[in-house]
Motif scaffolding. Structure first.
Motif, PDB file in Angstrom:
ATOM      1  N   THR A 120      15.989 -27.333   9.027  1.00  0.00           N
ATOM      2  CA  THR A 120      16.185 -28.580   8.301  1.00  0.00           C
ATOM      3  C   THR A 120      15.496 -28.265   6.843  1.00  0.00           C
ATOM      4  O   THR A 120      14.887 -27.334   6.640  1.00  0.00           O
ATOM      5  CB  THR A 120      14.984 -29.754   8.969  1.00  0.00           C
ATOM      6  OG1 THR A 120      13.554 -29.050   8.977  1.00  0.00           O
ATOM      7  CG2 THR A 120      15.319 -29.778  10.247  1.00  0.00           C
ATOM      8  N   VAL A 121      15.806 -29.144   6.093  1.00  0.00           N
ATOM      9  CA  VAL A 121      15.435 -28.803   4.513  1.00  0.00           C
ATOM     10  C   VAL A 121      14.090 -28.782   4.203  1.00  0.00           C
ATOM     11  O   VAL A 121      13.470 -28.044   3.443  1.00  0.00           O
ATOM     12  CB  VAL A 121      15.871 -30.124   3.644  1.00  0.00           C
ATOM     13  CG1 VAL A 121      15.818 -29.930   2.145  1.00  0.00           C
ATOM     14  CG2 VAL A 121      17.611 -30.137   3.834  1.00  0.00           C
ATOM     15  N   GLU A 167      21.581 -18.770  -0.535  1.00  0.00           N
ATOM     16  CA  GLU A 167      22.197 -18.258   0.907  1.00  0.00           C
ATOM     17  C   GLU A 167      21.850 -19.551   1.918  1.00  0.00           C
ATOM     18  O   GLU A 167      22.960 -19.870   2.604  1.00  0.00           O
ATOM     19  CB  GLU A 167      21.348 -16.963   1.310  1.00  0.00           C
ATOM     20  CG  GLU A 167      21.470 -15.920   0.402  1.00  0.00           C
ATOM     21  CD  GLU A 167      22.936 -15.046   0.920  1.00  0.00           C
ATOM     22  OE1 GLU A 167      22.792 -14.386   1.879  1.00  0.00           O
ATOM     23  OE2 GLU A 167      23.815 -15.159  -0.046  1.00  0.00           O
ATOM     24  N   ILE A 168      21.042 -20.145   1.712  1.00  0.00           N
ATOM     25  CA  ILE A 168      20.483 -21.236   2.708  1.00  0.00           C
ATOM     26  C   ILE A 168      21.330 -22.260   2.277  1.00  0.00           C
ATOM     27  O   ILE A 168      22.148 -22.989   3.454  1.00  0.00           O
ATOM     28  CB  ILE A 168      19.129 -21.705   2.469  1.00  0.00           C
ATOM     29  CG1 ILE A 168      18.200 -20.620   2.761  1.00  0.00           C
ATOM     30  CG2 ILE A 168      18.871 -22.911   3.260  1.00  0.00           C
ATOM     31  CD1 ILE A 168      16.649 -20.651   2.837  1.00  0.00           C
ATOM     32  N   ASP A 169      21.681 -22.699   1.079  1.00  0.00           N
ATOM     33  CA  ASP A 169      22.651 -23.804   0.567  1.00  0.00           C
ATOM     34  C   ASP A 169      24.070 -23.789   1.266  1.00  0.00           C
ATOM     35  O   ASP A 169      24.707 -24.467   1.729  1.00  0.00           O
ATOM     36  CB  ASP A 169      22.498 -23.750  -0.886  1.00  0.00           C
ATOM     37  CG  ASP A 169      21.303 -24.762  -1.339  1.00  0.00           C
ATOM     38  OD1 ASP A 169      20.469 -25.086  -0.352  1.00  0.00           O
ATOM     39  OD2 ASP A 169      21.087 -24.445  -2.597  1.00  0.00           O
ATOM     40  N   ALA A 170      24.360 -22.262   1.182  1.00  0.00           N
ATOM     41  CA  ALA A 170      25.915 -22.085   1.417  1.00  0.00           C
ATOM     42  C   ALA A 170      25.928 -22.102   2.956  1.00  0.00           C
ATOM     43  O   ALA A 170      26.773 -22.647   3.389  1.00  0.00           O
ATOM     44  CB  ALA A 170      26.197 -20.701   1.046  1.00  0.00           C
ATOM     45  N   LYS A 171      25.007 -21.584   3.637  1.00  0.00           N
ATOM     46  CA  LYS A 171      24.834 -21.839   5.242  1.00  0.00           C
ATOM     47  C   LYS A 171      25.028 -23.345   5.476  1.00  0.00           C
ATOM     48  O   LYS A 171      25.747 -23.613   6.589  1.00  0.00           O
ATOM     49  CB  LYS A 171      23.744 -21.268   6.013  1.00  0.00           C
ATOM     50  CG  LYS A 171      23.645 -21.129   7.216  1.00  0.00           C
ATOM     51  CD  LYS A 171      24.831 -20.403   7.937  1.00  0.00           C
ATOM     52  CE  LYS A 171      24.878 -20.279   9.379  1.00  0.00           C
ATOM     53  NZ  LYS A 171      26.212 -19.859  10.119  1.00  0.00           N
ATOM     54  N   CYS A 172      24.148 -24.032   5.239  1.00  0.00           N
ATOM     55  CA  CYS A 172      24.043 -25.435   5.368  1.00  0.00           C
ATOM     56  C   CYS A 172      25.148 -26.220   5.086  1.00  0.00           C
ATOM     57  O   CYS A 172      25.366 -27.193   5.971  1.00  0.00           O
ATOM     58  CB  CYS A 172      22.873 -26.002   4.727  1.00  0.00           C
ATOM     59  SG  CYS A 172      21.109 -25.457   5.334  1.00  0.00           S
ATOM     60  N   ALA A 173      25.974 -25.807   4.208  1.00  0.00           N
ATOM     61  CA  ALA A 173      27.308 -26.450   3.800  1.00  0.00           C
ATOM     62  C   ALA A 173      28.204 -26.313   4.684  1.00  0.00           C
ATOM     63  O   ALA A 173      29.099 -26.884   4.900  1.00  0.00           O
ATOM     64  CB  ALA A 173      27.679 -26.176   2.238  1.00  0.00           C
ATOM     65  N   ASP A 203      27.635 -24.546   8.033  1.00  0.00           N
ATOM     66  CA  ASP A 203      27.401 -24.335   9.540  1.00  0.00           C
ATOM     67  C   ASP A 203      25.905 -24.450   9.950  1.00  0.00           C
ATOM     68  O   ASP A 203      25.232 -23.568   9.904  1.00  0.00           O
ATOM     69  CB  ASP A 203      27.900 -23.196  10.156  1.00  0.00           C
ATOM     70  CG  ASP A 203      27.402 -22.994  11.511  1.00  0.00           C
ATOM     71  OD1 ASP A 203      27.346 -23.916  12.175  1.00  0.00           O
ATOM     72  OD2 ASP A 203      27.465 -21.880  11.737  1.00  0.00           O
ATOM     73  N   PRO A 204      25.226 -25.680   9.453  1.00  0.00           N
ATOM     74  CA  PRO A 204      23.868 -25.907   9.472  1.00  0.00           C
ATOM     75  C   PRO A 204      22.914 -25.176  10.739  1.00  0.00           C
ATOM     76  O   PRO A 204      21.914 -24.874  10.618  1.00  0.00           O
ATOM     77  CB  PRO A 204      23.467 -27.145   8.957  1.00  0.00           C
ATOM     78  CG  PRO A 204      24.670 -28.094   9.306  1.00  0.00           C
ATOM     79  CD  PRO A 204      25.881 -26.905   9.150  1.00  0.00           C
ATOM     80  N   GLU A 205      23.807 -25.510  11.868  1.00  0.00           N
ATOM     81  CA  GLU A 205      23.136 -25.462  13.064  1.00  0.00           C
ATOM     82  C   GLU A 205      22.982 -23.792  13.574  1.00  0.00           C
ATOM     83  O   GLU A 205      22.061 -23.672  14.272  1.00  0.00           O
ATOM     84  CB  GLU A 205      24.052 -26.126  14.185  1.00  0.00           C
ATOM     85  CG  GLU A 205      23.304 -26.330  15.491  1.00  0.00           C
ATOM     86  CD  GLU A 205      23.997 -27.259  16.580  1.00  0.00           C
ATOM     87  OE1 GLU A 205      23.696 -27.079  17.796  1.00  0.00           O
ATOM     88  OE2 GLU A 205      25.084 -27.712  16.247  1.00  0.00           O
ATOM     89  N   GLY A 206      23.892 -22.968  12.799  1.00  0.00           N
ATOM     90  CA  GLY A 206      23.591 -21.492  12.956  1.00  0.00           C
ATOM     91  C   GLY A 206      22.620 -20.973  12.460  1.00  0.00           C
ATOM     92  O   GLY A 206      22.556 -19.738  12.486  1.00  0.00           O
ATOM     93  N   LEU A 207      21.751 -21.645  11.719  1.00  0.00           N
ATOM     94  CA  LEU A 207      20.417 -21.238  10.821  1.00  0.00           C
ATOM     95  C   LEU A 207      19.383 -21.488  12.060  1.00  0.00           C
ATOM     96  O   LEU A 207      18.948 -22.719  11.841  1.00  0.00           O
ATOM     97  CB  LEU A 207      20.377 -21.756   9.460  1.00  0.00           C
ATOM     98  CG  LEU A 207      19.087 -21.135   8.716  1.00  0.00           C
ATOM     99  CD1 LEU A 207      19.022 -19.645   8.883  1.00  0.00           C
ATOM    100  CD2 LEU A 207      19.183 -21.470   7.356  1.00  0.00           C
ATOM    101  N   ILE A 208      18.971 -20.531  12.889  1.00  0.00           N
ATOM    102  CA  ILE A 208      18.089 -20.966  13.959  1.00  0.00           C
ATOM    103  C   ILE A 208      16.607 -20.517  13.605  1.00  0.00           C
ATOM    104  O   ILE A 208      16.633 -19.239  13.070  1.00  0.00           O
ATOM    105  CB  ILE A 208      18.569 -20.191  15.265  1.00  0.00           C
ATOM    106  CG1 ILE A 208      20.026 -20.779  15.345  1.00  0.00           C
ATOM    107  CG2 ILE A 208      17.490 -20.500  16.369  1.00  0.00           C
ATOM    108  CD1 ILE A 208      20.622 -20.196  16.494  1.00  0.00           C
ATOM    109  N   LEU A 209      15.681 -21.191  13.772  1.00  0.00           N
ATOM    110  CA  LEU A 209      14.294 -20.759  13.355  1.00  0.00           C
ATOM    111  C   LEU A 209      13.515 -20.750  14.727  1.00  0.00           C
ATOM    112  O   LEU A 209      13.661 -21.618  15.858  1.00  0.00           O
ATOM    113  CB  LEU A 209      13.783 -21.760  12.472  1.00  0.00           C
ATOM    114  CG  LEU A 209      14.549 -22.143  11.046  1.00  0.00           C
ATOM    115  CD1 LEU A 209      13.378 -23.192  10.249  1.00  0.00           C
ATOM    116  CD2 LEU A 209      14.627 -20.873  10.461  1.00  0.00           C
ATOM    117  N   ALA A 210      12.503 -19.746  14.662  1.00  0.00           N
ATOM    118  CA  ALA A 210      11.320 -19.735  15.445  1.00  0.00           C
ATOM    119  C   ALA A 210      10.145 -20.413  14.998  1.00  0.00           C
ATOM    120  O   ALA A 210       9.772 -20.263  13.981  1.00  0.00           O
ATOM    121  CB  ALA A 210      11.059 -18.349  15.897  1.00  0.00           C
ATOM    122  N   VAL A 211       9.418 -21.519  15.537  1.00  0.00           N
ATOM    123  CA  VAL A 211       8.568 -22.446  14.861  1.00  0.00           C
ATOM    124  C   VAL A 211       7.482 -22.497  15.740  1.00  0.00           C
ATOM    125  O   VAL A 211       7.409 -22.591  16.911  1.00  0.00           O
ATOM    126  CB  VAL A 211       9.104 -23.649  14.784  1.00  0.00           C
ATOM    127  CG1 VAL A 211       7.976 -24.631  14.121  1.00  0.00           C
ATOM    128  CG2 VAL A 211      10.383 -23.633  13.696  1.00  0.00           C
TER     129      VAL A 211
END
Length: 204
Positions: A67-68, A93-99, A101-109
């Protein structure tokens, strides 16, 4: 079906380990010393207990899409993990990915002492219509050795499979033997190909 919702609830314990990595390592060494002093019959059960301890630490982590509000922590993580280069703008890099396919940027939190989310790992997964690709796999040094990277790859693989990717490709920098060994344990093999690249104009 693999979805953002299922990733959001993966890993059920929202509290981080109370000790730092060095302290957790000392606990493991202490357990190992105790195991060597006990009878062989009891030793097997104790080894299982130590393995469960490591697995339990990975369960302190939840997995969800970016998320942003995660931006600053994610960029900091990439720097700590050595994933950035002088010619790469992580924000771009983050902006391009979110534009795309944002769901494909997966985080461990994991939750910090105040109960706020702390980004401790990431992976960027994408499908180009021919192959699935993985980039930016990284885990904060304090959380390595607890299965977080493996879980991130499982999330990425499930996501790409759901999108129809028949195979995953990834690239590893020369000399990074530890990372090559990690991927080998997950079933990845050398495709005996040469990776080529050509830099186009910088992102605007």
């Amino acid at each position: 079906e693999h979805s953002l919702h299922t990733r959001g609830v993966t890993g059920s314990i929202p509290v981080p380990p109370t000790k730092g990595k060095s302290e957790r390592d000392e606990i493991r060494r202490s357990w190992n010393r105790r195991i060597l002093r006990i009878a062989p019959r009891q030793r097997a059960a104790s080894i299982v207990a130590v393995r469960c301890f490591a697995i339990m630490q990975s369960d302190f982590t939840t997995f969800r899409s970016f998320t942003v509000s995660d931006t600053t922590q994610l960029i900091d993580l990439w720097h700590v993990c050595g994933l950035t280069r002088s010619w790469i703008d992580p924000q771009a890099e983050i902006d391009a990915k979110c534009a795309e396919d944002p769901e494909g940027l997966i985080l461990a939190v994991a939750a910090d002492a105040a109960g706020d989310d702390r980004v401790v790992g990431s992976v960027m997964a994408g499908y180009d219509g021919h192959r699935g690709w993985v980039n930016y796999l990284g885990v904060h040094p304090d959380w390595r050795g607890n299965g977080v990277a493996r879980r991130l790859m499982e999330e990425a693989e499930a996501y790409l499979h759901a999108r129809g990717a028949p195979k995953i490709n990834l690239q590893v920098r020369r000399g990074n033997e530890g990372v090559l060994a990690f991927y080998a344990r997950l079933g990845y093999v050398d495709d005996d190909v040469v990776g080529l690249g050509k830099r186009l104009k910088a992102r605007s």
